[in-house]
Design a protein around this motif. Structure first.
Motif, PDB file in Angstrom:
ATOM      1  N   GLN A 152       2.520   1.757  -3.389  1.00 16.39           N
ATOM      2  CA  GLN A 152       1.557   2.162  -4.407  1.00 16.39           C
ATOM      3  C   GLN A 152       1.146   3.623  -4.221  1.00 16.39           C
ATOM      4  O   GLN A 152       1.101   4.402  -5.180  1.00 16.39           O
TER       5      GLN A 152
ATOM      6  N   MET B  59       0.837  -1.208   0.000  1.00 16.68           N
ATOM      7  CA  MET B  59       0.000   0.000   0.000  1.00 16.68           C
ATOM      8  C   MET B  59       0.869   1.254   0.000  1.00 16.68           C
ATOM      9  O   MET B  59       0.619   2.203  -0.751  1.00 16.68           O
TER      10      MET B  59
ATOM     11  N   VAL C  20      -4.473   5.296   6.436  1.00 13.56           N
ATOM     12  CA  VAL C  20      -5.010   4.132   5.726  1.00 13.56           C
ATOM     13  C   VAL C  20      -5.643   3.226   6.779  1.00 13.56           C
ATOM     14  O   VAL C  20      -4.993   2.885   7.759  1.00 13.56           O
ATOM     15  N   PRO C  21      -6.919   2.853   6.605  1.00 15.66           N
ATOM     16  CA  PRO C  21      -7.560   1.989   7.592  1.00 15.66           C
ATOM     17  C   PRO C  21      -7.053   0.565   7.475  1.00 15.66           C
ATOM     18  O   PRO C  21      -6.426   0.203   6.481  1.00 15.66           O
TER      19      PRO C  21
ATOM     20  N   LEU D  78      -9.716   9.368   5.813  1.00 15.12           N
ATOM     21  CA  LEU D  78      -9.597   7.957   5.474  1.00 15.12           C
ATOM     22  C   LEU D  78      -9.044   7.838   4.060  1.00 15.12           C
ATOM     23  O   LEU D  78      -9.563   8.434   3.123  1.00 15.12           O
ATOM     24  N   THR D  79      -7.963   7.093   3.928  1.00 11.85           N
ATOM     25  CA  THR D  79      -7.222   7.078   2.671  1.00 11.85           C
ATOM     26  C   THR D  79      -7.084   5.673   2.114  1.00 11.85           C
ATOM     27  O   THR D  79      -6.547   4.793   2.782  1.00 11.85           O
ATOM     28  N   GLU D  80      -7.580   5.495   0.896  1.00 13.13           N
ATOM     29  CA  GLU D  80      -7.432   4.209   0.221  1.00 13.13           C
ATOM     30  C   GLU D  80      -6.576   4.351  -1.027  1.00 13.13           C
ATOM     31  O   GLU D  80      -5.909   3.412  -1.425  1.00 13.13           O
TER      32      GLU D  80
ATOM     33  N   ASP E  90      -7.585  10.095  -2.680  1.00  9.67           N
ATOM     34  CA  ASP E  90      -8.090  10.506  -1.366  1.00  9.67           C
ATOM     35  C   ASP E  90      -7.173  11.539  -0.720  1.00  9.67           C
ATOM     36  O   ASP E  90      -7.605  12.344   0.103  1.00  9.67           O
TER      37      ASP E  90
END
Lengths: 373, 373
Positions: free
Chosen positions: B131, B128, B253-254, B275-277, B281
């Motif tokens: 990326q 993550m 990032v959750p 909240l970051t995906e 975001d």
């Protein structure tokens, strides 16, 4: 005023509920208008004549057979408007007129939390659902879910392990457990003090179109819904949206964004759902009652409070006069009464027929609009 | 007004920065008061006499050796108050007076996003981070992190893969890469157009006490910080808190609550972090400049704007008069000036000596208080 209900009343309620062309909102309106299901059934021919629509009461023999079959299974019906009907569910405009229940019907009036999520849940997701259910059941809440594979089943199992009560809302009939591998779980829920609830008649195989109604009932029964794993556009997200619309709290367990099953929950959190890691995160935001619970409007008991009835059918021409005032933009019934210069009971009577004819639909907040269909 | 800086100015700045008893805030205050590091160095004996404290200027020979060694490594110093000093970092009250930089120093003035997280990151967490770094670098941001194992290293590598610029802030000296296995990564960052930054002098082995300063610099350099995986009470959470205090955005990032490394990020989201995906975001909430960037207060260039100087030392007795008005509750310097009936320059001069003596400390918002230590 209110007569003590007789066994015949339940039969009349079931017949009215099962009559084609009478949906949840119309059921509620007919009851409110005629004071009882029996009186409403008797009035159906008149409504049919005025609305120009065939409204054949559901056959008594068929309703009797369904009641007997449910009794054989050990179940019973709860009707909208009767005292045991779940009070939070009755707040929905389209609350199911008849619920078939196996197990403990009184449980449906208790404080519940919904716990829903993906059928194809991860092992971690199932563990989380089970743990949350166990802890929330331990805190005195009933755990309500949909008996589906994955998260739903884990939620029911976690509650049973507490041990605590759990409620399964199923999409088909009570005698058609779905998925088949969860039939033993359904039986266990009933045996261990829980309840299984269905809106569909016995013998109904669960079809895709039944699931939105099932989700609606879950949302209506609970004080809040916890979403554990949910893909975007999944049924669990629909349940969450319905819960929000009904003024219930929405909770979501976050997850790794690389797992598509985490996307739904993460989205909910981004939109304001309570981020949930433990039962404590739920308990601290769970209200005693939903935000918009109308304390002084006992919608739950329309049979005890019939509206004043129009003694005579409305004169010819008046229904079209009322219909002319109703467009596709919703209008308040009160405004309609003022504008058409008829008595309120006459307008109510006309509206009911227009609704039964399919020309007009009732909307939340005592408003009506032309049907778009 | 401002003289063109000579090579000797840098030497004076380094000596002032390395002088024991002169921390970041005092460095800034001395520069503001005396107009240049050279003048401040010359004034040190007077301050020492008035504050009753030994203030020995850092030896010129030692500073010269450090500058030569850094040049040998291909690096250079950036001093607080000089034009290349990173403007966002200079907004911190305790911005490092001297930064040693390898690689491209101009990069430090570019728009940066911090990306930090657990050393013991999961494979999913590293993926993550990589990326996000690649996508954010692709969107034109420099990726700033701490060269640590796990998330930090993945962030730098993701940026390099974009290919894009990345900045490593290290806790020890530039010649002491830490952890040792990331020495090749440090070299690669320099070789591929990035920058490596240290507050500690060359030869400093990174100790636990250096890491909070390192985190502070990361927070000060960036427009926002993304936390990818972080245990409760971890350094990454400290970086996030420092960023928030500096008016920067915080992203997290959750993750699955069953993984302890997800707790920190989930907590941040619960407290309001974005909240970051995906990189999107981050980009949608990243401002052009921090929320409280004082557009018309170029703190970055104190050397060009010396405060009016008190021509003479304050009369005896006046320092204690000012000190009496200062308690442990912070007081605004402006109020102090009004209450003690001395000129503002005199009060400033007295405060500087009280600060150098360790009796008083300067706080954000031009306030002072008794030192608690």
């Amino acid at each position: 005023m209110a007569a003590t209900p007789s066994p015949g009343d339940d039969l009349a309620r079931l017949r009215l509920a099962r009559t084609e062309g009478i949906g949840p909102a119309t059921f509620r309106r007919l009851l409110a208008r005629h004071g009882s299901a029996r009186a409403a059934l008797e009035a159906l021919p008149g409504h049919a004549a005025r609305s120009g629509r065939s409204l054949t009461p559901y056959p008594a023999a068929q309703a009797e057979r369904e009641m007997a079959a449910l009794t054989m299974l050990g179940g019973r019906f709860l009707f909208l408007g009767s005292p045991l009907y779940p009070p939070l569910l009755s707040l929905l405009e389209d609350a199911p007129p008849a619920l078939a229940v196996l197990g403990n019907p009184a449980l449906l009036a208790s404080r519940q939390i919904g716990l829903v999520g993906a059928r194809s849940a991860s092992a971690a997701g199932r563990r989380m659902a089970e743990q949350l259910a166990r802890d929330l059941a331990g805190a005195g809440l009933a755990i309500t879910s949909g008996l589906a594979r994955g998260i739903d089943a884990a939620a029911h199992e976690g509650a049973l392990a507490a041990p605590g009560p759990t409620i399964a809302v199923v999409a088909g009939g009570l005698d058609e457990p779905y998925p088949p591998e969860n039939a033993p779980l359904q039986a266990r829920i009933v045996a261990e003090g829980g309840a299984v609830v269905a809106e569909a008649p016995l013998g109904t195989a669960p079809l895709a179109r039944h699931f939105p109604r099932r989700n609606r009932i879950v949302a209506g029964l609970v004080l809040g819904v916890v979403v554990v794993e949910a893909a975007p556009k999944s049924g669990s997200l629909i349940t969450a949206r319905l819960a929000l619309e009904a003024g219930r709290e929405v909770f979501a367990v976050p997850g790794n964004p690389l797992d598509p099953r985490a996307r739904g929950g993460n989205d909910l959190i981004r939109q304001g759902a309570h981020l949930t890691e433990t039962a404590e995160d739920v308990l601290q935001f769970l209200p005693e009652a939903p935000r918009d619970l109308p304390l002084f409007a006992p919608r739950n008991t329309p049979e005890t409070q019939p509206e004043p009835r129009a003694e005579a059918p409305s004169p010819p021409g008046e229904p079209s006069k009322v219909l002319e005032l109703i467009g596709t933009t919703p209008v308040a019934v009160d405004d309609l009464v003022r504008r058409c210069q008829l008595s309120a009971p006459s307008v109510q009577a006309i509206l009911l027929d227009l609704e039964l004819s399919g020309l007009v639909e009732t909307l939340p907040g005592n408003r009506v609009a032309r049907s778009l269909s």
